[in-house]
Motif scaffolding. Structure first.
Motif, PDB file in Angstrom:
ATOM      1  N   ILE B 105       0.158   4.285   2.832  1.00 16.73           N
ATOM      2  CA  ILE B 105       0.561   3.275   1.657  1.00 16.73           C
ATOM      3  C   ILE B 105       0.665   1.699   2.095  1.00 16.73           C
ATOM      4  CG2 ILE B 105       2.510   2.906   0.061  1.00 16.73           C
ATOM      5  CD1 ILE B 105       2.752   6.168   0.106  1.00 16.73           C
ATOM      6  N   TYR B 106       0.885   1.618   3.057  1.00 16.84           N
ATOM      7  CA  TYR B 106       1.264   0.223   3.596  1.00 16.84           C
ATOM      8  C   TYR B 106       0.092  -0.546   3.491  1.00 16.84           C
ATOM      9  CZ  TYR B 106       2.273  -3.851   6.331  1.00 16.84           C
ATOM     10  OH  TYR B 106       2.530  -5.202   6.762  1.00 16.84           O
ATOM     11  N   GLN B 107      -1.176   0.259   3.995  1.00 14.61           N
ATOM     12  CA  GLN B 107      -2.467  -0.061   3.848  1.00 14.61           C
ATOM     13  C   GLN B 107      -2.904  -0.497   2.344  1.00 14.61           C
ATOM     14  OE1 GLN B 107      -4.923   2.665   5.991  1.00 14.61           O
ATOM     15  NE2 GLN B 107      -5.252   1.409   7.909  1.00 14.61           N
ATOM     16  N   LEU B 108      -2.873   0.491   1.669  1.00 13.05           N
ATOM     17  CA  LEU B 108      -3.132   0.254   0.202  1.00 13.05           C
ATOM     18  C   LEU B 108      -2.664  -0.774  -0.505  1.00 13.05           C
ATOM     19  CD1 LEU B 108      -2.820   3.724  -1.480  1.00 13.05           C
ATOM     20  CD2 LEU B 108      -4.822   2.601  -1.352  1.00 13.05           C
ATOM     21  N   MET B 109      -1.018  -1.091  -0.135  1.00 13.12           N
ATOM     22  CA  MET B 109      -0.542  -2.268  -0.778  1.00 13.12           C
ATOM     23  C   MET B 109      -1.101  -3.560  -0.149  1.00 13.12           C
ATOM     24  SD  MET B 109       3.269  -0.846  -1.096  1.00 13.12           S
ATOM     25  CE  MET B 109       3.480   0.190  -2.532  1.00 13.12           C
TER      26      MET B 109
END
Lengths: 141, 112
Positions: B105-109
Motif C-alpha cells: 500500500i505504501y508503494q501504491l501511495m
C-alpha cells in the motif's frame, strides 16, 4: 444556546454495544455545528471512558452537557474504584483481563488518551464505591 | 486514491460495506491496539489490523476512517459485517501478513 443534556446507561461487559454512546454524542455535537477538531478530541475521550466503564467498572451512566462555551461529560460508575490514580494515569499501566486485552483493549492507554484529548480532566474515585470522570472541552476558547 | 483503487490493484477481498468503496484513502495506519488507533489514527485512513470484532468497526467509524483491511486471512465476525454495512465502511481482507500489505500500500501511495 441553552444547555443540551444527553444521557446514556452502560451495562457491564457489554462490548457489543461499546461505542454506541460515543457515536450518538458525536452525531449530536455535529448537528450543533461544533468545530470538527473539538468533536474529534471529545469523541476519543468519551469512547475511552465508555470502554473503561464496560471493561472494568460494572457499567455506569454517561451524561453530557453542552452550553455555549463548553462540552462537559460526566461518566460515573459503581465499579471497584482506582486505588492509585497517578499509577493509572501512566501509559502502559493496565489491570485489564486477558480476554479484554485480546480484543485490543487494555494497553494502558485509555486514561492517558483522555487526558491528552481534554482541556480538563477530573477523576474522583473511592475504592469499593466507584469512579467519576469529568471531562471538559472548551470549544470557544 | 480510493478504497476501490486499492482493492483492484492488490486483489483484496471485499467482505462488506460495498457502498463505501469510493471513500478517499489519504494514508493508512497499522495497529492491533484499539486505544492506539483511537489516539493516533485519523480520518481518511485505511486501518490495517487483525482485529475482527465489532469494536474495531466502532473505532473506525468514530475516527472517520475509510475502511478496515484484515490481514492474514482473518475473517470478520457477523456483527462486524452488519455494522460495516450500516456505516458504509468497507471491511476488506487479504491472505498476506500486515508487513507485506503495508509495503504494497505504501508503494501504491508513492506512485499516486
Amino acid at each position: 444556546m441553552e444547555t443540551l443534556k444527553l444521557k446514556y446507561s452502560l451495562k457491564d461487559g457489554d462490548f457489543s454495544n461499546a461505542g454506541n454512546a460515543s457515536s450518538n454524542i458525536k452525531k449530536n455535537l455535529k448537528m450543533l455545528g461544533i468545530n470538527a477538531a473539538v468533536i474529534k478530541k471529545m469523541v476519543v475521550s468519551i469512547y475511552e471512558a465508555e470502554v473503561n466503564m464496560i471493561a472494568h467498572a460494572n457499567g455506569g451512566v454517561i451524561e453530557v452537557f453542552i452550553d455555549e462555551e463548553k462540552i462537559k461529560a460526566i461518566l460515573a460508575d459503581v465499579g471497584p474504584g482506582i486505588p492509585d490514580i497517578d499509577q493509572a494515569m501512566k501509559k502502559g499501566y493496565t489491570t485489564a483481563s486477558e480476554e479484554v486485552r485480546q480484543m485490543g483493549f487494555g494497553a494502558g492507554m485509555g486514561l492517558p488518551n483522555i487526558k491528552k484529548n481534554s482541556d480538563d480532566l477530573k477523576i474522583e474515585s473511592v475504592v469499593g464505591e466507584g469512579t467519576t470522570l469529568t471531562i471538559t472541552s472548551y470549544y470557544k476558547s | 486514491m480510493t478504497i476501490r483503487d486499492i482493492v483492484e490493484k492488490l486483489d483484496l477481498k471485499v467482505y462488506s460495506g460495498e457502498k463505501g468503496l469510493d471513500k478517499i484513502v489519504e494514508t493508512a495506519y497499522c495497529s492491533d491496539l484499539l486505544s492506539d488507533v483511537m489516539g493516533n489514527g485519523d480520518e481518511n485512513q485505511l486501518w490495517i489490523t487483525l482485529q475482527t470484532h465489532k469494536n474495531a468497526m466502532a473505532v473506525a467509524a468514530l475516527k472517520d476512517m475509510s475502511g478496515i483491511l484484515l490481514v492474514n486471512n482473518h475473517q470478520p465476525n457477523a456483527d462486524t459485517l452488519e455494522a460495516s454495512n450500516d456505516e458504509d465502511l468497507p471491511v476488506l481482507g487479504s491472505d498476506k501478513p500486515a508487513f507485506e500489505l503495508c509495503g504494497l500500500i505504501y508503494q501504491l501511495m508513492q506512485k499516486s
